[in-house]
Motif scaffolding. Structure first.
Motif, PDB file in Angstrom:
ATOM      1  N   ALA A 180       0.821  -1.218   0.000  1.00 32.82           N
ATOM      2  CA  ALA A 180       0.000   0.000   0.000  1.00 32.82           C
ATOM      3  C   ALA A 180       0.853   1.265   0.000  1.00 32.82           C
ATOM      4  O   ALA A 180       0.453   2.286  -0.579  1.00 32.82           O
ATOM      5  CB  ALA A 180      -0.923  -0.004   1.209  1.00 32.82           C
ATOM      6  N   ASP A 181       2.032   1.224   0.634  1.00 33.14           N
ATOM      7  CA  ASP A 181       2.841   2.438   0.766  1.00 33.14           C
ATOM      8  C   ASP A 181       4.278   2.057   1.108  1.00 33.14           C
ATOM      9  O   ASP A 181       4.614   0.877   1.245  1.00 33.14           O
ATOM     10  CB  ASP A 181       2.252   3.369   1.841  1.00 33.14           C
ATOM     11  N   GLN A 182       5.129   3.084   1.225  1.00 33.17           N
ATOM     12  CA  GLN A 182       6.540   2.845   1.524  1.00 33.17           C
ATOM     13  C   GLN A 182       6.721   2.174   2.877  1.00 33.17           C
ATOM     14  O   GLN A 182       7.626   1.339   3.044  1.00 33.17           O
ATOM     15  CB  GLN A 182       7.311   4.161   1.485  1.00 33.17           C
ATOM     16  N   ALA A 183       5.870   2.498   3.837  1.00 36.13           N
ATOM     17  CA  ALA A 183       6.004   1.895   5.159  1.00 36.13           C
ATOM     18  C   ALA A 183       5.828   0.382   5.093  1.00 36.13           C
ATOM     19  O   ALA A 183       6.554  -0.370   5.758  1.00 36.13           O
ATOM     20  CB  ALA A 183       4.987   2.513   6.123  1.00 36.13           C
ATOM     21  N   GLU A 184       4.878  -0.087   4.295  1.00 37.50           N
ATOM     22  CA  GLU A 184       4.681  -1.526   4.170  1.00 37.50           C
ATOM     23  C   GLU A 184       5.850  -2.169   3.433  1.00 37.50           C
ATOM     24  O   GLU A 184       6.308  -3.263   3.797  1.00 37.50           O
ATOM     25  CB  GLU A 184       3.366  -1.833   3.461  1.00 37.50           C
ATOM     26  N   ILE A 185       6.355  -1.495   2.389  1.00 34.81           N
ATOM     27  CA  ILE A 185       7.544  -2.001   1.694  1.00 34.81           C
ATOM     28  C   ILE A 185       8.698  -2.150   2.683  1.00 34.81           C
ATOM     29  O   ILE A 185       9.359  -3.198   2.734  1.00 34.81           O
ATOM     30  CB  ILE A 185       7.937  -1.055   0.542  1.00 34.81           C
ATOM     31  N   ASP A 186       8.952  -1.114   3.466  1.00 34.04           N
ATOM     32  CA  ASP A 186      10.071  -1.135   4.416  1.00 34.04           C
ATOM     33  C   ASP A 186       9.909  -2.264   5.428  1.00 34.04           C
ATOM     34  O   ASP A 186      10.872  -2.980   5.745  1.00 34.04           O
ATOM     35  CB  ASP A 186      10.156   0.199   5.150  1.00 34.04           C
ATOM     36  N   SER A 200      11.878 -16.617  -3.040  1.00 33.53           N
ATOM     37  CA  SER A 200      12.065 -15.297  -3.632  1.00 33.53           C
ATOM     38  C   SER A 200      10.769 -14.491  -3.572  1.00 33.53           C
ATOM     39  O   SER A 200       9.690 -15.012  -3.865  1.00 33.53           O
ATOM     40  CB  SER A 200      12.517 -15.429  -5.091  1.00 33.53           C
ATOM     41  N   TRP A 201      10.905 -13.227  -3.231  1.00 34.82           N
ATOM     42  CA  TRP A 201       9.781 -12.301  -3.149  1.00 34.82           C
ATOM     43  C   TRP A 201      10.117 -11.039  -3.931  1.00 34.82           C
ATOM     44  O   TRP A 201      11.291 -10.663  -4.038  1.00 34.82           O
ATOM     45  CB  TRP A 201       9.504 -11.892  -1.700  1.00 34.82           C
ATOM     46  N   GLN A 202       9.091 -10.393  -4.442  1.00 28.94           N
ATOM     47  CA  GLN A 202       9.227  -9.048  -4.996  1.00 28.94           C
ATOM     48  C   GLN A 202       8.336  -8.126  -4.171  1.00 28.94           C
ATOM     49  O   GLN A 202       7.118  -8.302  -4.150  1.00 28.94           O
ATOM     50  CB  GLN A 202       8.808  -9.016  -6.457  1.00 28.94           C
ATOM     51  N   ILE A 203       8.948  -7.177  -3.492  1.00 28.90           N
ATOM     52  CA  ILE A 203       8.215  -6.264  -2.613  1.00 28.90           C
ATOM     53  C   ILE A 203       8.101  -4.932  -3.352  1.00 28.90           C
ATOM     54  O   ILE A 203       9.082  -4.187  -3.468  1.00 28.90           O
ATOM     55  CB  ILE A 203       8.936  -6.091  -1.262  1.00 28.90           C
ATOM     56  N   VAL A 204       6.921  -4.650  -3.868  1.00 28.75           N
ATOM     57  CA  VAL A 204       6.740  -3.505  -4.758  1.00 28.75           C
ATOM     58  C   VAL A 204       5.495  -2.705  -4.362  1.00 28.75           C
ATOM     59  O   VAL A 204       4.586  -3.235  -3.717  1.00 28.75           O
ATOM     60  CB  VAL A 204       6.603  -3.967  -6.226  1.00 28.75           C
ATOM     61  N   PRO A 205       5.434  -1.437  -4.761  1.00 23.59           N
ATOM     62  CA  PRO A 205       4.207  -0.676  -4.509  1.00 23.59           C
ATOM     63  C   PRO A 205       3.074  -1.161  -5.395  1.00 23.59           C
ATOM     64  O   PRO A 205       3.299  -1.635  -6.516  1.00 23.59           O
ATOM     65  CB  PRO A 205       4.611   0.762  -4.847  1.00 23.59           C
ATOM     66  N   ALA A 206       1.855  -1.044  -4.906  1.00 26.55           N
ATOM     67  CA  ALA A 206       0.701  -1.491  -5.673  1.00 26.55           C
ATOM     68  C   ALA A 206       0.571  -0.735  -6.985  1.00 26.55           C
ATOM     69  O   ALA A 206       0.017  -1.256  -7.961  1.00 26.55           O
ATOM     70  CB  ALA A 206      -0.568  -1.333  -4.835  1.00 26.55           C
ATOM     71  N   ASN A 207       1.096   0.498  -7.042  1.00 28.78           N
ATOM     72  CA  ASN A 207       1.017   1.287  -8.277  1.00 28.78           C
ATOM     73  C   ASN A 207       2.319   1.245  -9.069  1.00 28.78           C
ATOM     74  O   ASN A 207       2.675   2.207  -9.763  1.00 28.78           O
ATOM     75  CB  ASN A 207       0.658   2.740  -7.948  1.00 28.78           C
ATOM     76  N   MET A 224      14.639   1.953 -11.368  1.00 32.58           N
ATOM     77  CA  MET A 224      14.408   0.620 -10.805  1.00 32.58           C
ATOM     78  C   MET A 224      15.667  -0.232 -10.864  1.00 32.58           C
ATOM     79  O   MET A 224      16.002  -0.941  -9.905  1.00 32.58           O
ATOM     80  CB  MET A 224      13.268  -0.076 -11.548  1.00 32.58           C
ATOM     81  N   MET A 225      16.388  -0.166 -11.980  1.00 32.73           N
ATOM     82  CA  MET A 225      17.578  -1.003 -12.140  1.00 32.73           C
ATOM     83  C   MET A 225      18.673  -0.629 -11.144  1.00 32.73           C
ATOM     84  O   MET A 225      19.527  -1.456 -10.813  1.00 32.73           O
ATOM     85  CB  MET A 225      18.105  -0.893 -13.569  1.00 32.73           C
ATOM     86  N   ARG A 226      18.662   0.604 -10.646  1.00 35.79           N
ATOM     87  CA  ARG A 226      19.670   1.033  -9.665  1.00 35.79           C
ATOM     88  C   ARG A 226      19.275   0.679  -8.240  1.00 35.79           C
ATOM     89  O   ARG A 226      20.115   0.690  -7.336  1.00 35.79           O
ATOM     90  CB  ARG A 226      19.887   2.548  -9.764  1.00 35.79           C
ATOM     91  N   GLN A 227      18.014   0.381  -8.013  1.00 34.11           N
ATOM     92  CA  GLN A 227      17.530   0.156  -6.657  1.00 34.11           C
ATOM     93  C   GLN A 227      17.688  -1.292  -6.214  1.00 34.11           C
ATOM     94  O   GLN A 227      17.704  -2.203  -7.039  1.00 34.11           O
ATOM     95  CB  GLN A 227      16.058   0.562  -6.557  1.00 34.11           C
ATOM     96  N   LYS A 228      17.789  -1.478  -4.930  1.00 34.01           N
ATOM     97  CA  LYS A 228      17.619  -2.783  -4.304  1.00 34.01           C
ATOM     98  C   LYS A 228      16.204  -2.816  -3.752  1.00 34.01           C
ATOM     99  O   LYS A 228      15.305  -3.339  -4.384  1.00 34.01           O
ATOM    100  CB  LYS A 228      18.677  -3.019  -3.230  1.00 34.01           C
ATOM    101  N   LYS A 229      15.981  -2.222  -2.599  1.00 34.71           N
ATOM    102  CA  LYS A 229      14.612  -2.008  -2.124  1.00 34.71           C
ATOM    103  C   LYS A 229      13.997  -0.879  -2.946  1.00 34.71           C
ATOM    104  O   LYS A 229      14.651   0.120  -3.240  1.00 34.71           O
ATOM    105  CB  LYS A 229      14.624  -1.653  -0.643  1.00 34.71           C
TER     106      LYS A 229
END
Length: 300
Positions: free
Chosen positions: A237-243, A268-275, A289-294
């Protein structure tokens, strides 16, 4: 209710072909290209510029995403998909349900590999386990119309090799992380069976975010375990849930990339925003995206 957890399957340059294949052989299934690689990609991805990135499967209302990529990974039977052929879904006609199961089996097994022969077992009058031509594993079962109604598709996690005997522990851990989550029915091995100890999970169920999953400890030695060929995408739902989920699940630092992680059991999981789809339409989103980990939403 929208589907919060979406299985992602890795395909080697043939996700479009696979989408067409599944649309033909799986009941009530359609496929749609939902994302494409940008026209400008890193040199090592040049062959994919402008090509299909994701094919969405709708299997009787259940979503599975097919990722079109290189030969880096391949699905294996550690995560399979149970297809429940319930006579109630066929106008309470067990013969019709069995015919549909057999037709689906014929399609999936063509050029595939049978893991358990289609036939009668103590737990079902009709059951078989097959790995299709793309390496994706399916368990087809004729369900008992007197039992509880079951959704057509349920992912099953098989714990083997380095995580043998960890099925219930893992399910309890996952349940602790998600809302609308609980353990369900668990049947234990009554005696040692292959690598499974007495008390290990012969078959079990759990729910995450209201979605059913199944798990088991393998009763035979396996040469496979969890990897990157099948991942579980969580739409947050948001960055807090991702974190929160990232902190709780990530256990292999070298696996962290583009929102992907591997947990303590190798899943393996992909933790992504719903949007995420909307974010990826913004200028420079793919490079970000390619530069990011989380995934950090504010960077887009």
């Amino acid at each position: 209710m929208s589907q919060k957890i979406v299985p992602n399957l890795w395909f080697t340059r043939n996700a479009d072909e696979a989408g067409g294949f599944y649309s033909e052989v799986l009941p009530k299934t359609s496929s749609t290209v939902s994302a494409r690689y940008p026209d400008e990609v890193p040199d090592w991805q040049s062959e994919f510029a402008g090509e299909t990135l994701v094919v969405d499967l709708d299997v009787d209302g259940y979503r599975i995403a097919l990722i079109n990529a290189d030969e880096g990974f391949r699905p294996n039977p550690s995560i399979s998909f149970m297809l429940n052929f319930d006579p109630l879904a066929f106008d309470d006609d067990a013969d019709a349900a069995r015919r549909a199961l057999d037709e689906t089996w014929e399609g999936l097994s063509s050029q595939g590999r049978v893991l358990m022969e289609l036939g009668e077992y103590p737990f079902s009058r009709r059951y078989g386990w097959v790995e299709d031509r793309f390496g994706v594993s399916w368990q087809l079962i004729l369900t008992d119309p007197e039992g509880e109604p079951r959704p057509f598709v349920i992912p099953q996690l098989m714990f083997a090799g380095p995580v043998q005997g960890k099925a219930q522990e893992a399910a309890e851990y996952y349940v602790s992380l998600f809302d609308d989550a609980r353990l369900g029915f668990i049947a234990e091995y009554p005696a040692p069976t292959g690598p499974a100890a007495a008390g290990d999970v012969m078959f079990g169920e759990f729910h995450l975010a209201g979605q059913p999953f199944a798990m088991m400890d393998s009763a035979v030695e396996q040469d496979v375990t969890f990897g990157y060929g099948v991942s579980l995408e969580v739409r947050c739902a948001d960055q807090a849930e991702i974190d929160r989920l990232w902190e709780a699940l990530s256990a292999v630092p070298e696996a962290e990339q583009c929102g992907w992680l591997a947990d303590r059991y190798g899943v393996s999981w992909q933790i992504v925003p719903a949007n995420m789809g909307e974010l990826m339409e913004r200028p420079g989103a793919y490079d970000t995206m390619m530069r990011q980990k989380k995934i950090v939403i504010a960077d887009y």
